[in-house]
Design a protein around this motif. Structure first.
Motif: not given
Length: 404
Positions: A155-170
């Motif tokens: 799939g294609q994430p709707h906000d790839i930079n937002g996803l990367r940031g969320a993974f970093l926080r996680l």
């Protein structure tokens, strides 16, 4: 009329099980459209999507498979599949694919739940989950052991930079490392790894150690930390620190070299990368004197670093030639890739400081290693909880393929 049926088989694993099931269908001219199998603790889960041609009927096929499954001691289930649903599923095959790698000392349900939830929120579907590390022992497990699970997602994430940031926080919340990469041909065909040296291949900043020998340790360390955070231009900070080293006896360089600690996993990583045919480079704002020792010890192919100016047996407080800063690091990375005739997408770059960011973002896989927050935020990937050898799992290597 053609019939599509999903077959699911569960039960104890044994040799010949798949062979017997497929043999039961062989005389009916059946096509297998998809097949997948996994075994966890000797328990089998097998799935096959089959197409029964118009010249055959499903009833005798199902009867034959039920009889075979009974003899084998496994459970079997049949689900009809609509042709339109199948066609939609086939069309989804062209969707972008990504790899999510979970790295930690152990894998927990809490970690997998959090990652799975985040993927779902960003419109990504998990296709396959694979364990890359070996089975962990029970009781007395080694505290330094690595655990890695790889998620193949579609799939294609709707906000790839937002996803990367969320993974970093996680990653910070769970005390693990989570990498998110595009699943492309380049990911499976990396050819070069370029390392920063200080606080990456080795656990300290050499210039800080030299400063201790010169009696100016606190002054130099403060400038170093500010530079690594990106608060001071690297060239400016290096010149300021070098001036404080003026007059240091050349013999103290070997004293420092003898006590430099290697980073956890560095030798394990490089030994295996060399086995797999990778070229290895050091591109550092540190000093060639120490880089040459690592080059000899580890079999490094390329070394670019600053050369300390020494006259009459003492450090002059200058470098010979142009300073290797962030811009020069990126230029050297391009130069090596050209020499090796490879794409920058086939390059891995690893560093910890702000002056590494251009190099990290130029490489196909750039990793901020135990880096300051500004560097982790600026890089696409980061490792903060494990050693350098965890990079092996980011390129899909399994533990059984790694030598110690």
């Amino acid at each position: 009329m053609r019939e599509l049926i999903l077959i699911q088989v569960y039960g104890p694993d044994r040799p010949g099980l798949t062979a017997n099931l497929c043999a039961a269908m062989a005389s009916y001219d059946i096509a297998i459209l998809d097949i997948g199998q996994s075994v966890i603790h000797e328990s089998l889960s097998l799935g096959m999507l089959i197409s029964i041609p118009p010249t055959a009927e499903s009833a005798p096929v199902i009867k034959e498979l039920l009889f075979t499954a009974h003899k084998l001691g496994v459970d079997i289930r049949f689900t009809p599949v609509d042709e339109n649903d199948y066609s939609a599923w086939v069309e989804a095959e062209g969707k972008p694919r990504h790899i999510v790698t979970l790295l930690g000392r152990q894998v927990t349900a809490k970690q997998v739940a959090a990652i799975s939830q985040l993927l779902a929120e960003h419109n990504l579907n998990i296709d396959v989950i694979t364990r890359l590390t070996g089975r962990p022992p029970l009781g007395g497990a080694e505290s330094r052991r690595l655990a890695c699970v790889e998620f193949s997602v579609r799939g294609q994430p709707h906000d790839i930079n937002g996803l990367r940031g969320a993974f970093l926080r996680l990653s910070g919340d769970l005390q693990v490392d989570i990498a998110f990469q595009e699943d492309s041909v380049f990911r499976r065909n990396r050819r070069l790894v370029a390392f920063d040296m200080d606080s990456t291949l080795i656990q300290t900043e050499v210039i800080d150690e030299l400063a201790v020998e010169a009696g100016v340790g606190d002054q130099v360390k403060a400038i170093t930390e500010s530079a690594m955070r990106g608060e001071i231009d690297f060239k400016q900070s290096l010149r300021r620190r070098l001036r404080l080293l003026k007059g240091l006896d050349e013999s103290r360089l070997q004293v420092v070299a003898d006590r430099l600690p290697m980073t956890e996993g560095a030798e394990r990583l490089i030994v295996n990368l060399k086995r797999f045919g990778y070229k290895i480079a050091i591109i550092s704002g540190g000093f060639t004197y120490f880089g040459e020792l690592l080059k000899k010890r580890l079999g490094i192919d390329y070394l670019y670093a600053n050369r300390l100016a020494i006259e009459d047996g003492v450090v002059t407080g200058e470098v010979v030639g142009e300073i290797v800063d962030a811009t020069r690091k990126a230029e050297f990375l391009k130069e090596i890739a050209m020499k090796e005739n490879i794409s920058l997408q086939q390059v891995i770059a690893v560093g910890d400081g702000a002056n590494d960011l251009p190099m990290l973002n130029l490489a196909g896989l750039g990793i901020a290693f135990h880096a300051k927050p500004v560097v982790k935020k600026g890089a696409r990937q980061s490792i903060s909880t494990l050693g350098l050898d965890s990079i092996l799992y980011l390129v899909g290597v399994r533990e059984r393929d790694i030598v110690e």
